[in-house]
Each structure stands twice: as C-alpha cells, then as structure tokens.
Scaffold this motif. Structure first.
Motif, PDB file in Angstrom:
ATOM      1  N   HIS A 113      41.191  -1.511 -30.254  1.00 56.22           N
ATOM      2  CA  HIS A 113      39.890  -1.007 -30.701  1.00 56.22           C
ATOM      3  C   HIS A 113      38.758  -1.996 -30.405  1.00 56.22           C
ATOM      4  O   HIS A 113      37.753  -2.023 -31.118  1.00 56.22           O
ATOM      5  N   THR A 116      35.225  -0.388 -30.147  1.00 56.21           N
ATOM      6  CA  THR A 116      34.718   0.096 -31.435  1.00 56.21           C
ATOM      7  C   THR A 116      34.345  -1.066 -32.344  1.00 56.21           C
ATOM      8  O   THR A 116      33.288  -1.055 -32.993  1.00 56.21           O
ATOM      9  N   ASP A 214      33.494   7.968 -34.551  1.00 59.08           N
ATOM     10  CA  ASP A 214      33.934   8.441 -33.238  1.00 59.08           C
ATOM     11  C   ASP A 214      33.058   9.554 -32.680  1.00 59.08           C
ATOM     12  O   ASP A 214      33.351  10.122 -31.624  1.00 59.08           O
ATOM     13  N   ASP A 216      32.355  12.644 -33.773  1.00 58.19           N
ATOM     14  CA  ASP A 216      32.736  14.057 -33.844  1.00 58.19           C
ATOM     15  C   ASP A 216      32.027  14.799 -34.966  1.00 58.19           C
ATOM     16  O   ASP A 216      32.322  15.960 -35.242  1.00 58.19           O
ATOM     17  N   SER A 224      41.096   9.316 -38.551  1.00 52.65           N
ATOM     18  CA  SER A 224      40.337   8.656 -37.484  1.00 52.65           C
ATOM     19  C   SER A 224      40.277   7.144 -37.696  1.00 52.65           C
ATOM     20  O   SER A 224      39.727   6.673 -38.691  1.00 52.65           O
ATOM     21  N   ALA A 226      38.603   5.078 -35.745  1.00 51.83           N
ATOM     22  CA  ALA A 226      37.210   4.664 -35.524  1.00 51.83           C
ATOM     23  C   ALA A 226      36.366   4.891 -36.768  1.00 51.83           C
ATOM     24  O   ALA A 226      35.519   4.051 -37.127  1.00 51.83           O
ATOM     25  N   ASP A 227      36.574   6.025 -37.445  1.00 53.62           N
ATOM     26  CA  ASP A 227      35.837   6.281 -38.682  1.00 53.62           C
ATOM     27  C   ASP A 227      36.225   5.276 -39.761  1.00 53.62           C
ATOM     28  O   ASP A 227      35.374   4.837 -40.550  1.00 53.62           O
TER      29      ASP A 227
END
Length: 413
Positions: A113, A116, A214, A216, A224, A226-227
């Motif tokens: 990641h 991110t 992320d 979305d 998620s 990323a979240d």
C-alpha cells in the motif's frame, strides 16, 4: 430526546430494579422493554427506520458473558481481574512473537500500500508507519476475526453496564450506520466493547472519522484496506497529530530525576530533560528539531521497565486507545516497520500481575492522603504511578512509581 411524563412513568415502571433473585428471563423481558420504550424513540428521532431497528435486534438477547455488567438491582464493583490486555502485564503485551508478527506483516503492507500510505501522509501529516501499527494492533491488518454481533454487545452494555449511558449513545450511532446501508451484509460485527471494522472504530467514531480512501464513494472500513488506512490517519489528524514530530524516544532516567515527574501535565522542552541528564538509550542526541519542542517523561512501569520522553503525538495515540502500553506499542512497532529497530533496551520487570481490586484499594488509600490518583478504577495510570512515588518519597524511600503487592497493607496503616 425528552420523554413525556406518562411515557417516563411507564419506562420507570418497566425498568424498576427486580426483586432479589429474579431470574435472567425477567431481566431479558426488561431488556426488550428498554429497547422498545427507551431506545426506539431515540433511534426514530435520529432518522432510523422501523425496518432497520427490527432487523438490528432480530434474535438479539443479552450477552451475559461480557465484562463490567451491572444487572438491574445489582451494585457496580471494581472488577477483580483485568480483562483488557492494554492494562495488564507489560511484558505479556510486548511478547516477542506479537511484536515480530505485527512488524513482519506491517512491512508487507507497507510495500503493498505504498502509494496509498504516501498519499494519506501528504494529506494528513500522519506517518504511514503509525497508521500501519494501529491497523496491525487493532485487527491484525484485517486478518483477525471479529466475533460479536454489534447490536447484542452494545444493547447489553447500554442496558446494564458500568458505562450504560455511553454504550447507549454508541448503540444509537450503530443504528444510524445500519440505516445508511454502508455496512456489507452480515458485517456488523464488533469486539466485546462494540468496536467495528478493521480500525476498530466505535460507531460514533465511524460517523465522525471514517472516510473514502479508494474513491468508490463509500467509507467501508470492513472490506476496503484503502478506506481503513485513510480513516485511521483522519482520526489521528483530527485529534491533533503534529506533522514533523516523532511520537517519542526511549531514554535513560538517572536516579537524580524522580519518576514522579511523569505525566502530560509536567512537560518541558526536551532540551531541559537533556540538561537534567535524561539521554537516549541509543547514545544519539535528540533531533535538533525536537529539542525545543515539549516533551513528557513517560514511565509505564515506573522504575521497573523502559522509560521514554514522549511528544504530544504520544497523547494523540492515546486518544485512539487510552492505554499507555497501547500508544507505546504503536510507536514502537511503527519504528520497527520503518527503521528496522530492535527491542527496547530497558527490560520489563515482573509487574502488572495485581488484581484491579487490589490496586483500587491502594488508590483509595492514596486519595485519603490527598493524592490525585485519577480515580480508584484499579488501573495504574500516570497519576497513580506518580502518587505512589510521592508517597514513597514522603517516607524517605526511593520512588519506584508502580504498585507492588506489599503496598496494600502498608498504605492501609
């Protein structure tokens, strides 16, 4: 929400303490009445639909195995044992396998990641290594199963726990989350304390700090990664993380510096600690940009373990979890992930094995002498630690600043 007088009378009648010896079935009926007559009006006022409410509590019963419960008619008492690891034995909390596993997987996640984490650090000022360490501690980077039904936990603790009002508020927040439809099917699981998702946010924290990492359009801290990363960083940023400053440094504290100087209310520029003889265990000087910044002595086991000079960011980590050991674990594992650092140089002594009830008795005795221990809760926080040290110094003894088995009898004299 204010209850009209007739409804208030009904609620008081329904929730009156049961007669001694009433069986659990009777308490379950009171619980059902409480949900309907007290929780539902609040939830409805907050925009929760009847369908959401009924779905949330379908099949839910009281969970009698949760800690810190106070059934109707019972009296709250200090728990004898400490269930939460963050307030137990430091050596056990920093078990080598636990630290090594969090570090190893954290490095994998740092590579996976990297983009991110870099973007989140630019946006919030919170280092990626700190976010990773929290993620690892809270849910094993999303790999640890979260076992409980959130509505069962929050309902039980809202109805009958030592912090009933707090958990009732969190229950309402959980219902509001369910109303949004943001939770994937069957995922409204929690810890025994009601914490949700990979960051282990309490429901109210989800509503305040969960963000879409992320792109979305949803803040999905259940699925998620990323979240999850973005939400943890946002939480720390909004609690005051100071960009550019570290969390702290392991130090040696000479005997001439009393452990009673510990605490976030006794800060001074790090260069002043340095002038008093407090030095980094690495032998390196404190970074130039840190020396004029405020630092705080932190000795989580008193003289029986490692010592630290921490920055305001350490106390931001404590906003995530109020335990000194938790914040220390996060800082330490984050450093190991990013810099390859080894174990603390200071060794943990054989501390942390006392019953909470014994520590609470010591705290009450110290309060009787005029010390501020931060409350007789059985948890040896910094106010309790330094109060013990001040009591020891008043008797002409060297201050160790940590509760010991023999102190209970000595304090009672």
């Amino acid at each position: 929400m204010r209850l009209a007088a007739p409804l208030l009378f009904l609620v008081l009648a329904l929730f009156a303490p049961p007669a001694a010896g009433q069986d659990r079935a009777g308490v379950e009926r009171q619980f059902s009445a409480w949900l309907e007559q007290a929780v539902w009006p609040r939830a409805r006022a907050e925009g929760v639909s009847r369908t959401t409410f009924e779905t949330a509590f379908s099949g839910v019963r009281l969970n009698w195995d949760l800690p810190d419960l106070v059934p109707p008619g019972a009296t709250a008492q200090t728990p004898k044992r400490q269930r939460q690891a963050e307030f137990g034995s430091p050596a056990r909390y920093f078990a080598p396998n636990t630290v090594a596993t969090a570090t190893r997987i954290g490095r994998e996640m740092a590579r996976r990641h990297a983009g991110t984490l870099a973007a989140v650090e630019r946006a919030t000022g919170v280092p990626g290594r700190i976010v990773l360490a929290i993620w690892g501690r809270e849910s094993g980077y999303g790999r640890v199963a979260i076992p409980h039904d959130a509505f069962e936990v929050l309902g039980t603790k809202g109805f009958m726990s030592t912090r009933a009002a707090y958990f009732t508020d969190e229950l309402i927040a959980a219902l509001k989350i369910a109303e949004t439809g943001a939770v994937p099917g069957g995922a409204m699981k929690s810890s025994w304390a009601g914490a949700l998702g990979q960051p282990q946010f309490m429901p109210s924290s989800y509503l305040r700090y969960a963000v879409d990492g992320d792109g979305d359009g949803r803040a999905d801290i259940w699925r998620s990664e990323a979240d999850t990363i973005a939400s943890i960083a946002t939480y720390l940023q909004r609690h005051g993380w100071v960009p550019g400053r570290d969390w702290g440094f392991e130090v040696r504290v000479p005997a001439s510096v009393s452990c009673t100087l510990e605490g976030p209310d006794q800060g001074r520029p790090i260069e002043e600690w340095e002038a008093m003889g407090v030095a980094r265990v690495s032998g390196k000087p404190f970074p130039v940009h840190e020396r004029r910044g405020e630092g705080f002595l932190m000795m989580p086991a008193g003289r029986n373990g490692p010592a630290f000079v921490v920055t305001p960011n350490f106390y931001v980590l404590k906003d995530y979890n109020m335990s000194d050991l938790y914040a220390l674990f996060v800082g330490h594992v984050g450093d190991r992930i990013a810099y390859g650092m080894g174990d603390f140089e200071g060794a943990w002594g054989p501390v942390g094995g006392l019953y909470r009830s014994d520590i609470a008795a010591m705290q009450r005795a110290l309060e009787g002498m005029g010390h501020d221990v931060g409350g007789a809760d059985g948890l040896p926080g910094f106010k309790t630690r330094r109060s013990i040290g001040r009591w020891q110094e008043s008797l002409g003894r060297p201050a160790t600043c940590f509760p010991e088995a023999g102190m209970k009898a000595a304090l009672a004299r």
